[in-house]
Design a protein around this motif. Structure first.
Motif, PDB file in Angstrom:
ATOM      1  N   PRO A   8       0.826  -1.204   0.000  1.00  0.00           N
ATOM      2  CA  PRO A   8       0.000   0.000   0.000  1.00  0.00           C
ATOM      3  C   PRO A   8       0.864   1.258   0.000  1.00  0.00           C
ATOM      4  O   PRO A   8       2.074   1.166   0.165  1.00  0.00           O
ATOM      5  N   GLN A   9       0.241   2.413  -0.172  1.00  0.00           N
ATOM      6  CA  GLN A   9       0.995   3.658  -0.123  1.00  0.00           C
ATOM      7  C   GLN A   9       1.301   4.035   1.325  1.00  0.00           C
ATOM      8  O   GLN A   9       2.362   4.574   1.621  1.00  0.00           O
ATOM      9  N   TYR A  10       0.347   3.747   2.200  1.00  0.00           N
ATOM     10  CA  TYR A  10       0.515   4.041   3.624  1.00  0.00           C
ATOM     11  C   TYR A  10       0.069   2.822   4.433  1.00  0.00           C
ATOM     12  O   TYR A  10      -0.852   2.103   4.022  1.00  0.00           O
ATOM     13  N   GLN A  11       0.685   2.634   5.587  1.00  0.00           N
ATOM     14  CA  GLN A  11       0.290   1.552   6.481  1.00  0.00           C
ATOM     15  C   GLN A  11       0.562   1.985   7.911  1.00  0.00           C
ATOM     16  O   GLN A  11       1.681   2.400   8.239  1.00  0.00           O
ATOM     17  N   HIS A  12      -0.479   1.893   8.723  1.00  0.00           N
ATOM     18  CA  HIS A  12      -0.341   2.156  10.155  1.00  0.00           C
ATOM     19  C   HIS A  12      -0.508   0.827  10.874  1.00  0.00           C
ATOM     20  O   HIS A  12      -1.499   0.123  10.632  1.00  0.00           O
ATOM     21  N   VAL A  13       0.424   0.495  11.730  1.00  0.00           N
ATOM     22  CA  VAL A  13       0.322  -0.756  12.489  1.00  0.00           C
ATOM     23  C   VAL A  13       0.592  -0.484  13.950  1.00  0.00           C
ATOM     24  O   VAL A  13       1.270   0.495  14.319  1.00  0.00           O
ATOM     25  N   GLN A  14       0.047  -1.351  14.781  1.00  0.00           N
ATOM     26  CA  GLN A  14       0.336  -1.303  16.208  1.00  0.00           C
ATOM     27  C   GLN A  14       1.695  -1.977  16.403  1.00  0.00           C
ATOM     28  O   GLN A  14       2.021  -2.969  15.728  1.00  0.00           O
ATOM     29  N   GLU A  15       2.477  -1.446  17.301  1.00  0.00           N
ATOM     30  CA  GLU A  15       3.774  -2.058  17.568  1.00  0.00           C
ATOM     31  C   GLU A  15       3.599  -3.533  17.904  1.00  0.00           C
ATOM     32  O   GLU A  15       2.721  -3.895  18.699  1.00  0.00           O
ATOM     33  N   GLY A  16       4.388  -4.364  17.284  1.00  0.00           N
ATOM     34  CA  GLY A  16       4.287  -5.800  17.489  1.00  0.00           C
ATOM     35  C   GLY A  16       3.541  -6.523  16.370  1.00  0.00           C
ATOM     36  O   GLY A  16       3.667  -7.744  16.228  1.00  0.00           O
ATOM     37  N   CYS A  23       5.745  -4.922  -4.228  1.00  0.00           N
ATOM     38  CA  CYS A  23       6.320  -4.167  -5.331  1.00  0.00           C
ATOM     39  C   CYS A  23       6.013  -4.927  -6.629  1.00  0.00           C
ATOM     40  O   CYS A  23       6.276  -6.128  -6.708  1.00  0.00           O
ATOM     41  N   ASN A  24       5.435  -4.237  -7.610  1.00  0.00           N
ATOM     42  CA  ASN A  24       5.044  -4.897  -8.858  1.00  0.00           C
ATOM     43  C   ASN A  24       5.548  -4.134 -10.068  1.00  0.00           C
ATOM     44  O   ASN A  24       5.389  -2.918 -10.155  1.00  0.00           O
ATOM     45  N   THR A  86       9.759   5.123   5.190  1.00  0.00           N
ATOM     46  CA  THR A  86       9.212   4.748   3.892  1.00  0.00           C
ATOM     47  C   THR A  86      10.130   3.732   3.249  1.00  0.00           C
ATOM     48  O   THR A  86      11.348   3.930   3.192  1.00  0.00           O
ATOM     49  N   TYR A  87       9.534   2.654   2.767  1.00  0.00           N
ATOM     50  CA  TYR A  87      10.290   1.574   2.148  1.00  0.00           C
ATOM     51  C   TYR A  87      10.076   1.617   0.641  1.00  0.00           C
ATOM     52  O   TYR A  87       8.952   1.620   0.157  1.00  0.00           O
ATOM     53  N   PHE A  88      11.176   1.665  -0.073  1.00  0.00           N
ATOM     54  CA  PHE A  88      11.141   1.732  -1.531  1.00  0.00           C
ATOM     55  C   PHE A  88      11.757   0.474  -2.130  1.00  0.00           C
ATOM     56  O   PHE A  88      12.803   0.020  -1.683  1.00  0.00           O
ATOM     57  N   CYS A  89      11.111  -0.026  -3.162  1.00  0.00           N
ATOM     58  CA  CYS A  89      11.787  -0.989  -4.004  1.00  0.00           C
ATOM     59  C   CYS A  89      12.321  -0.236  -5.218  1.00  0.00           C
ATOM     60  O   CYS A  89      11.826   0.841  -5.561  1.00  0.00           O
ATOM     61  N   TYR A  97      14.418   2.083 -11.847  1.00  0.00           N
ATOM     62  CA  TYR A  97      13.212   2.786 -11.438  1.00  0.00           C
ATOM     63  C   TYR A  97      12.894   2.516  -9.972  1.00  0.00           C
ATOM     64  O   TYR A  97      12.877   1.367  -9.537  1.00  0.00           O
ATOM     65  N   PHE A  98      12.602   3.598  -9.253  1.00  0.00           N
ATOM     66  CA  PHE A  98      12.159   3.466  -7.883  1.00  0.00           C
ATOM     67  C   PHE A  98      10.644   3.343  -7.847  1.00  0.00           C
ATOM     68  O   PHE A  98       9.928   4.000  -8.612  1.00  0.00           O
ATOM     69  N   GLY A  99      10.152   2.506  -6.955  1.00  0.00           N
ATOM     70  CA  GLY A  99       8.725   2.420  -6.712  1.00  0.00           C
ATOM     71  C   GLY A  99       8.238   3.658  -5.972  1.00  0.00           C
ATOM     72  O   GLY A  99       9.037   4.499  -5.539  1.00  0.00           O
ATOM     73  N   THR A 100       6.929   3.756  -5.812  1.00  0.00           N
ATOM     74  CA  THR A 100       6.323   4.924  -5.170  1.00  0.00           C
ATOM     75  C   THR A 100       6.500   4.911  -3.653  1.00  0.00           C
ATOM     76  O   THR A 100       6.304   5.914  -3.000  1.00  0.00           O
ATOM     77  N   GLY A 101       6.870   3.776  -3.097  1.00  0.00           N
ATOM     78  CA  GLY A 101       7.151   3.697  -1.668  1.00  0.00           C
ATOM     79  C   GLY A 101       5.934   3.377  -0.819  1.00  0.00           C
ATOM     80  O   GLY A 101       4.791   3.650  -1.194  1.00  0.00           O
ATOM     81  N   THR A 102       6.179   2.761   0.323  1.00  0.00           N
ATOM     82  CA  THR A 102       5.155   2.515   1.344  1.00  0.00           C
ATOM     83  C   THR A 102       5.617   3.173   2.630  1.00  0.00           C
ATOM     84  O   THR A 102       6.697   2.858   3.137  1.00  0.00           O
TER      85      THR A 102
END
Lengths: 108, 116
Positions: A8-16, A23-24, A86-89, A97-102
């Motif tokens: 996804p473009q953004y992801q919120h997670v609880q710690e743990g 990446c496609n 932010t994690y990029f492939c 080419y760089f991906g749009t990042g998550t």
């Protein structure tokens, strides 16, 4: 135009909790690299995958390269607040080419 | 080693002004790159160089120029700045071609440019 898409473009997670970014590419890649960018920082190289179906691990991070070399994933087990960023492939075919990042937010 | 050093860190330009973003690396890397990063977007390649005296266009070269007179330095020139050039600019270098032969990109800290 953009040839490497991430979801996804953004992801919120609880710690743990676990986290995965995908990446496609529309075309077959020679290899794929993953980078992490902390807020306000610059991208830092994490890993490179070259072989079809390759799986590599770095502590809680698992990287996979698809059999067709068109997709890749990064999975983080039991996220920590230090994983925020932010994690990029980045895929190589004829150009790099760089991906749009998550963007990952970890809620303590 | 300092790695990749970019200056300035921040800059505000008025429309039509010109400026040069400086980039130098001390790793003796042949390959150098300029990327721009817009909010919520990935990095887009502006120009790259495979060695001193050799440069080539990337994905978004319009409005920019580069030169590579030495292995260490790869300045990016903006002529006639436009609001569309407001972005964060990253310089990077690699030992070999990006994505090949396990040659990761080493990035500088970036230059935040605003054109108003």
């Amino acid at each position: 135009g953009q040839q490497v898409m991430q979801i996804p473009q953004y992801q919120h997670v609880q710690e743990g909790e676990d986290f995965t970014t995908y990446c496609n590419s529309s075309t077959t890649l020679s290899n794929i690299q993953w980078y992490k960018q902390r807020p306000g920082g610059h991208p830092v190289f994490l890993i490179q995958l070259v072989k079809s179906g390759e799986v590599k691990k770095q502590k809680r991070l698992t990287f996979q390269f698809g059999e067709a070399k068109k997709n890749s994933s990064l999975h983080i087990t039991a996220t920590q607040t230090t994983d925020v960023g932010t994690y990029f492939c980045a895929g190589d075919r004829n150009q790099f080419y760089f991906g749009t990042g998550t963007s990952l937010t970890v809620i303590p | 080693n300092a790695g990749v050093t970019q200056t300035p860190k921040f800059r505000i330009l008025k429309i039509g002004q010109s400026m040069t973003l400086q980039c130098t690396q001390d790793m003796n890397h042949n390959y150098m790159y300029w990327y721009r990063q817009d909010p919520g977007m990935g990095l887009k390649l502006i120009y790259y160089s495979v060695g001193a005296g050799i440069t080539d266009k990337g994905e978004v070269p319009n409005g920019y120029n580069v030169s590579r007179s030495t292995t260490e330095d790869f300045p990016l020139r903006l002529e006639l700045a436009a609001p569309s050039q407001t972005s964060v600019y990253f310089c990077a270098s690699s030992l070999g071609p990006s994505g090949r032969d396990n040659s990761p990109l080493h990035f500088g800290n970036g230059t935040r440019l605003t054109v108003t």
